[in-house]
Design a protein around this motif. Structure first.
Motif, PDB file in Angstrom:
ATOM      1  N   LEU A 171       0.851  -1.182   0.000  1.00 56.62           N
ATOM      2  CA  LEU A 171       0.000   0.000   0.000  1.00 56.62           C
ATOM      3  C   LEU A 171       0.893   1.241   0.000  1.00 56.62           C
ATOM      4  CD1 LEU A 171      -2.600   1.671   0.337  1.00 56.62           C
ATOM      5  CD2 LEU A 171      -2.400   1.297   2.814  1.00 56.62           C
ATOM      6  N   VAL A 172       0.788   2.039  -1.055  1.00 57.45           N
ATOM      7  CA  VAL A 172       1.453   3.340  -1.114  1.00 57.45           C
ATOM      8  C   VAL A 172       0.380   4.376  -0.824  1.00 57.45           C
ATOM      9  CG1 VAL A 172       2.743   4.962  -2.537  1.00 57.45           C
ATOM     10  CG2 VAL A 172       3.141   2.494  -2.765  1.00 57.45           C
ATOM     11  N   ASP A 173       0.375   4.872   0.413  1.00 54.36           N
ATOM     12  CA  ASP A 173      -0.665   5.798   0.836  1.00 54.36           C
ATOM     13  C   ASP A 173      -0.454   7.197   0.265  1.00 54.36           C
ATOM     14  OD1 ASP A 173      -3.019   6.397   2.226  1.00 54.36           O
ATOM     15  OD2 ASP A 173      -1.882   7.262   3.891  1.00 54.36           O
ATOM     16  N   ARG A 174       0.819   7.606   0.112  1.00 52.02           N
ATOM     17  CA  ARG A 174       1.118   8.935  -0.442  1.00 52.02           C
ATOM     18  C   ARG A 174       2.304   8.829  -1.399  1.00 52.02           C
ATOM     19  NH1 ARG A 174       3.084  12.985   2.756  1.00 52.02           N
ATOM     20  NH2 ARG A 174       4.005  11.500   4.226  1.00 52.02           N
ATOM     21  N   GLU A 213       3.352  11.797  -3.845  1.00 51.66           N
ATOM     22  CA  GLU A 213       2.804  13.102  -4.195  1.00 51.66           C
ATOM     23  C   GLU A 213       3.887  14.132  -4.513  1.00 51.66           C
ATOM     24  OE1 GLU A 213       0.519  13.729  -0.683  1.00 51.66           O
ATOM     25  OE2 GLU A 213       2.189  14.585   0.452  1.00 51.66           O
ATOM     26  N   TYR A 241       6.835  10.522  -0.211  1.00 53.13           N
ATOM     27  CA  TYR A 241       6.248   9.184  -0.294  1.00 53.13           C
ATOM     28  C   TYR A 241       6.031   8.646   1.116  1.00 53.13           C
ATOM     29  CZ  TYR A 241      10.921   7.365   0.782  1.00 53.13           C
ATOM     30  OH  TYR A 241      12.122   7.096   1.391  1.00 53.13           O
ATOM     31  N   GLY A 270       4.364   4.687   2.683  1.00 53.78           N
ATOM     32  CA  GLY A 270       3.641   3.448   2.409  1.00 53.78           C
ATOM     33  C   GLY A 270       4.142   2.319   3.277  1.00 53.78           C
ATOM     34  N   LYS A 286      -9.855  12.843  -2.470  1.00 59.44           N
ATOM     35  CA  LYS A 286      -9.497  11.688  -3.283  1.00 59.44           C
ATOM     36  C   LYS A 286     -10.673  11.248  -4.144  1.00 59.44           C
ATOM     37  CE  LYS A 286      -6.037   9.827  -0.099  1.00 59.44           C
ATOM     38  NZ  LYS A 286      -5.533   8.597   0.567  1.00 59.44           N
ATOM     39  N   SER A 315      -2.667   7.427  -4.619  1.00 59.37           N
ATOM     40  CA  SER A 315      -2.560   6.277  -3.711  1.00 59.37           C
ATOM     41  C   SER A 315      -2.869   5.027  -4.521  1.00 59.37           C
ATOM     42  CB  SER A 315      -3.545   6.394  -2.553  1.00 59.37           C
ATOM     43  OG  SER A 315      -3.249   7.525  -1.767  1.00 59.37           O
ATOM     44  N   ARG A 326      -2.519   0.421  -4.403  1.00 59.70           N
ATOM     45  CA  ARG A 326      -2.223  -0.819  -3.672  1.00 59.70           C
ATOM     46  C   ARG A 326      -2.302  -2.003  -4.609  1.00 59.70           C
ATOM     47  NH1 ARG A 326      -6.037  -1.644   1.027  1.00 59.70           N
ATOM     48  NH2 ARG A 326      -6.056   0.628   1.125  1.00 59.70           N
TER      49      ARG A 326
END
Length: 375
Positions: free
Chosen positions: A173-176, A178, A191, A193, A329, A372, A374
């Motif tokens: 999971l890469v949450d940010r 940006e 980044y 995650g 989002k 984001s 995943r």
């Protein structure tokens, strides 16, 4: 006249016969249950009746003389009760005290009864056991080839059926990921995650967070943890943390919890212990507010505390820095979510003094845009 008189006589005789028949029928119906009970009792217990002596008890039923009653199927001598007192109290007006029987004969042996004679043989009854009969159902008829042999699967342990919590899974999971633009026009990439591999209760967790500017790693935090499920929505995490970037590298022991708090808040809290008595605490939380089924507004807050001043990395003791952001989002799919947002970042205490000495502002507002994903 004679014919009329004869007809009346015949009718009168018919009426008298009907009355007599009715009296006999009523008497027979009244005593039939008593006769049946006596016969059934004699047949079951095997008692041998003895003649009962004429009763002289004045409490007997008036109008009934048992000594003169001679009806087939009824034997008052065979009637046996618990005791004269109990019987006389149970049925007033009827004295059964003198109608007792001799000691009963041997009771029938239930074990001697056989099914062949239409009776039951309890002695021959056995519980289920031993070998299965030839026509028994095959226990592996519907197993699609998975059969048991002495407690083991005949197709090998590698192909045995397993519960879901015995399987291992993996997720990234890469949450940010940006683009960030500061108030003074400076730009960089950020980044955050995590990835994990394991089962339901135990898994290996890798967390990463950092900033990259002009192809150079400015600052980063990497954690390698062992996660263990402690409740339905919470995992404990134990491992190590490595800091890179500004100043010398630092290593920490890490212990924390991560999970879903009430009202759907994602919480990550971790405490760290480093060399030379250094300690730290990191807290972060975020919440997904669904505006529609695809449009999501996500507030996020992160704070860092340090127990000891570290001049080499420009970090002061106490509350060091905090970040609060708001991202809008849009879920193209559950696995791919682009977003835009705004973020406020600030440094406090001695950390803010280090920032001013380096020509930086301790607080600033940033514009962010990213994605984001995943898998």
């Amino acid at each position: 006249m004679n014919a009329t008189h004869d007809k009346k006589r015949i009718l009168a005789m018919n009426r008298r016969l009907k009355k007599k028949f009715l009296v006999v029928a009523i008497a027979t119906a009244g005593f039939t249950p008593i006769f049946s009970y006596a016969q059934a009792y004699n047949a079951h217990s095997g008692h041998v009746a003895t003649p009962a002596s004429p009763t002289t008890d004045g409490a007997s039923m008036p109008g009934m003389d048992h000594s003169k009653m001679n009806m087939p199927g009824m034997d008052h001598g065979a009637m046996n009760t618990k005791s004269p007192s109990e019987t006389s109290s149970a049925m007033p007006g009827m004295n059964h005290g003198e109608s007792q029987a001799k000691p009963s004969a041997k009771k029938p042996d239930m074990g001697a009864m056989s099914q062949g004679s239409g009776e039951m043989d309890h002695g021959a009854m056995q519980m289920q056991g031993g070998s299965a009969p030839p026509d028994a159902r095959d226990p592996n008829a519907y197993s699609d080839g998975y059969t048991l042999d002495a407690g083991k699967y005949s197709l090998g342990s590698a192909q045995r059926l397993r519960m879901s919590d015995e399987h291992n899974f993996a997720s990234v999971l890469v949450d940010r990921l940006e683009y960030v633009r500061g108030a003074r026009g400076n730009e960089w990439m950020a980044y955050e995650g995590q990835a994990w591999f394991g089962g339901t209760y135990n898994r290996a967790v890798l967390k990463a967070e950092g900033e990259v500017a002009r192809g150079k790693l400015l600052d980063s935090r990497t954690e390698l943890l062992w996660g263990h499920a402690i409740s339905t929505f919470w995992d404990s995490q134990l491992g190590v943390r490595f800091d890179h970037g500004i100043g010398p590298n630092r290593g920490w022991l890490a212990f924390g919890v991560q999970g879903l708090a009430p009202y759907w808040f994602n919480v990550d809290a971790t405490a760290y212990v480093g060399n030379n008595g250094r300690t730290a605490l990191r807290l972060s939380t975020e919440y997904d507010l669904l505006l529609t089924q695809r449009l999501i507004l996500q507030p996020r807050v992160e704070v860092n505390f340090y127990g000891k001043r570290d001049e080499a990395r420009e970090i002061g003791s106490g509350l060091s820095d905090a970040t609060a952001g708001l991202r809008l989002k849009y879920e193209v799919t559950r696995q791919f979510v682009p977003y835009i947002g705004v973020e406020w970042a600030g440094k406090f205490g001695q950390t803010a003094n280090f920032a001013r000495a380096s020509g930086e502002r301790p607080t600033e507002t940033r514009f962010v845009a990213g994605v984001s994903f995943r898998f």
